[in-house]
Design an enzyme around this catalytic site. Structure first.
Site, PDB file in Angstrom:
ATOM      1  N   ASN A 194      -0.903  48.956  91.990  1.00 58.20           N
ATOM      2  CA  ASN A 194       0.483  49.045  91.541  1.00 58.20           C
ATOM      3  C   ASN A 194       0.742  50.235  90.611  1.00 58.20           C
ATOM      4  O   ASN A 194       1.878  50.700  90.509  1.00 58.20           O
ATOM      5  CB  ASN A 194       0.932  47.739  90.876  1.00 58.20           C
ATOM      6  CG  ASN A 194      -0.040  47.230  89.833  1.00 58.20           C
ATOM      7  OD1 ASN A 194      -1.228  47.529  89.864  1.00 58.20           O
ATOM      8  ND2 ASN A 194       0.457  46.456  88.893  1.00 58.20           N
ATOM      9  N   GLU A 232      -8.816  42.387  83.605  1.00 62.39           N
ATOM     10  CA  GLU A 232      -7.384  42.173  83.446  1.00 62.39           C
ATOM     11  C   GLU A 232      -6.885  41.625  84.774  1.00 62.39           C
ATOM     12  O   GLU A 232      -6.822  42.344  85.776  1.00 62.39           O
ATOM     13  CB  GLU A 232      -6.650  43.462  83.089  1.00 62.39           C
ATOM     14  CG  GLU A 232      -5.164  43.245  82.850  1.00 62.39           C
ATOM     15  CD  GLU A 232      -4.373  44.522  82.751  1.00 62.39           C
ATOM     16  OE1 GLU A 232      -3.273  44.574  83.357  1.00 62.39           O
ATOM     17  OE2 GLU A 232      -4.838  45.473  82.102  1.00 62.39           O
ATOM     18  N   CYS A 235       1.079  42.494  87.069  1.00 63.99           N
ATOM     19  CA  CYS A 235       0.442  41.299  86.530  1.00 63.99           C
ATOM     20  C   CYS A 235       1.166  40.785  85.302  1.00 63.99           C
ATOM     21  O   CYS A 235       1.093  39.601  84.961  1.00 63.99           O
ATOM     22  CB  CYS A 235      -1.025  41.573  86.200  1.00 63.99           C
ATOM     23  SG  CYS A 235      -1.272  42.943  85.061  1.00 63.99           S
ATOM     24  N   GLU A 241      -7.653  45.739  76.024  1.00 64.44           N
ATOM     25  CA  GLU A 241      -7.564  47.167  76.286  1.00 64.44           C
ATOM     26  C   GLU A 241      -6.365  47.757  75.564  1.00 64.44           C
ATOM     27  O   GLU A 241      -5.534  47.049  75.018  1.00 64.44           O
ATOM     28  CB  GLU A 241      -7.479  47.430  77.796  1.00 64.44           C
ATOM     29  CG  GLU A 241      -8.700  46.913  78.541  1.00 64.44           C
ATOM     30  CD  GLU A 241      -8.803  47.443  79.955  1.00 64.44           C
ATOM     31  OE1 GLU A 241      -7.764  47.809  80.523  1.00 64.44           O
ATOM     32  OE2 GLU A 241      -9.931  47.482  80.487  1.00 64.44           O
TER      33      GLU A 241
END
Length: 486
Positions: A157, A253, A288, A467
């Site tokens: 994405n 993630e 996400c 992160e």
């Protein structure tokens, strides 16, 4: 089919490792423009032998890179960031034609990646240890050391942004990195490799493309000391199982089914705007972090739905990703399109109320692409598939709520916990809900944005690790304690 390209497509589609491009032993596949089905040419498909060659090159480079002065590593990262900015429009175009997201947003992605690269360039000296008082004649200290060869596997994405930004912390800490481009959208990765070829010493940054066997070979390779993934929960679990055999650390993630909560006392205009923005319709919902479950207090429920639909119709128009006027792109593939349509079908069958979208756009120019209009279902219940599972598409579920305890049971009743957004003017309620929502990243009267230096990551099955902050730099180091008797 052919469309006129604003920029030349990368001529070299080979694997990049050891400072050079290499013909893949695994052969080539093809990649398409998901908005038009235009064949964009060959892409490398790395096999286990290719992965081994790349890992060996990275391992050789690590022997010197680990001892390279931090200031030198920082200078290389800053030069890399400058090149990203210089080529932002070109890289954004490559992502737009390959993953289906609007070109304007993809160019902005490149600039955000450059900001992250600069941030970690400025943190190179923070990978430091401590001293522990032990009394006269004794010195006890710790140092942080890099792992060695590490791998970063990214999603489709934000293809370029993930590749470019996610190498920064690992390289700053002294590791050598193998980047695995997204299978569905690898074009920008090849151009990225040419841009960094003379920035870092050979083998410090390596770029592979390929499908599942490539990723699995990276995870399994004995010289790969850590792996990170941006991707689905299912893929994350698979990596964890493989990593367990090596007792190897991972950072993940993963997916989200993220709540956005509208309280009755919220600034309703801003809350409605936030609910629409948080769904990330621009990327066809392929994010996400999308707040895809909108919990609306029953006292304002009808108003929110009515005005949400009005705002969506004003803001989001499906269009060709390469058109700067496009505000909503397409899904990345036929498989993803069919998955999204299956969710829409199940929502109908299970009794949710469609209030907008749910179909292909009427524009005939988009007939060949995997487009779905911005979709909103109301009256969604916890028993429905649309409530429980991540769609990764432009489908928003709206759920009414009355009491906070019932709200929190619904919000926290899933195994996901990536982001959450809370809209209220009641400061006590804001902090109360933020403390009880099981999510790793919470906005109050805000949504969607990431902030340089703020740790991002999920609870539960939405991931492991953090992160985009100092924690990411430290996560690419391991601590050694040294005890000295003088």
């Amino acid at each position: 089919m052919h469309t006129e390209h604003a920029y030349a497509l990368p001529e070299c589609r080979n694997l990049f490792y050891g400072g050079r491009f290499h013909v893949p032993q695994g052969g080539y596949g093809r990649t398409l423009n998901p908005a038009t089905q235009e064949d964009l040419g060959p892409v490398s498909n790395a096999n286990a032998a290719d992965v081994d060659a790349a890992v060996q090159a990275a391992h050789l480079a690590f022997q010197s890179w680990r001892h390279t002065k931090p200031a030198v590593r920082a200078a290389a990262l800053r030069e890399f960031g400058n090149r990203l900015r210089t080529h932002a429009e070109e890289l954004g175009f490559l992502d737009a034609i390959n993953c289906g997201n609007p070109v304007r947003e993809m160019a902005a992605d490149v600039h955000f990646a450059a900001m992250q690269v600069d941030y970690f360039a400025g943190l190179v000296h923070e990978a430091k240890g401590d001293t522990l008082p032990m009394g006269d004649g004794v010195l006890n200290y710790s140092v942080r050391e890099p792992y060695g060869v590490v791998a970063r596997i990214v999603a489709y994405n934000h293809p370029l942004m993930f590749l470019a930004a996610k190498l920064a912390a690992a390289v700053a800490a002294g590791n050598t990195v193998i980047l695995k481009a997204a299978t569905q959208a690898p074009l920008s990765a090849y151009r990225l490799a040419t841009l960094l070829q003379d920035v870092f010493p050979p083998g410090v940054v390596n770029v592979l493309s390929g499908d599942t066997p490539c990723g699995q070979a990276l995870v399994d390779h004995p010289l790969v000391k850590k792996v990170s993934l941006i991707g689905s929960t299912a893929t994350g679990k698979s990596i964890l199982r493989s990593a367990a055999e090596k007792v190897m650390p991972v950072s993940l993630e993963l997916g989200g089914k993220n709540p956005l909560i509208i309280c009755p006392e919220a600034d309703m205009d801003k809350a409605i705007e936030g609910a629409v923005k948080g769904m990330n319709f621009t990327w066809a919902g392929q994010s996400c972090g999308s707040t895809s479950r909108c919990f609306v207090h029953r006292s304002v429920y009808d108003r929110v739905i009515k005005e949400m639909v009005q705002k969506i119709s004003q803001l989001y128009r499906c269009g060709l990703p390469t058109d700067p006027a496009t505000t909503m792109g397409c899904l990345v593939s036929k498989a993803q399109y069919e998955k999204v349509m299956s969710f829409i079908d199940s929502a109908h069958k299970e009794g949710a109320r469609l209030v907008c979208g749910g179909v292909r756009p009427s524009d005939k120019a988009l007939d060949n692409g995997w487009f779905v209009t911005a979709t909103v279902f109301a009256d969604v219940t916890p028993a429905m598939r649309l409530f429980r599972e991540e769609v990764f598409g432009p489908v928003l579920a709206v759920i009414p709520w009355d009491e906070e305890e019932d709200l929190l049971r619904m919000v926290n009743g899933l195994d996901f916990g990536l982001t959450a957004s809370i809209w209220t003017k009641d400061l006590a309620r804001a902090h109360r809900l933020a403390s009880r929502v099981e999510s790793g990243y919470v906005w109050i009267n805000h949504v969607s944005a990431h902030f340089i230096g703020a740790d991002f990551g999920g609870y539960k099955q939405s991931g492991l690790g953090r992160e985009e902050g100092v924690s990411e730099l430290l996560a690419w180091t391991q601590t050694k304690n040294v005890h000295v008797v003088l």
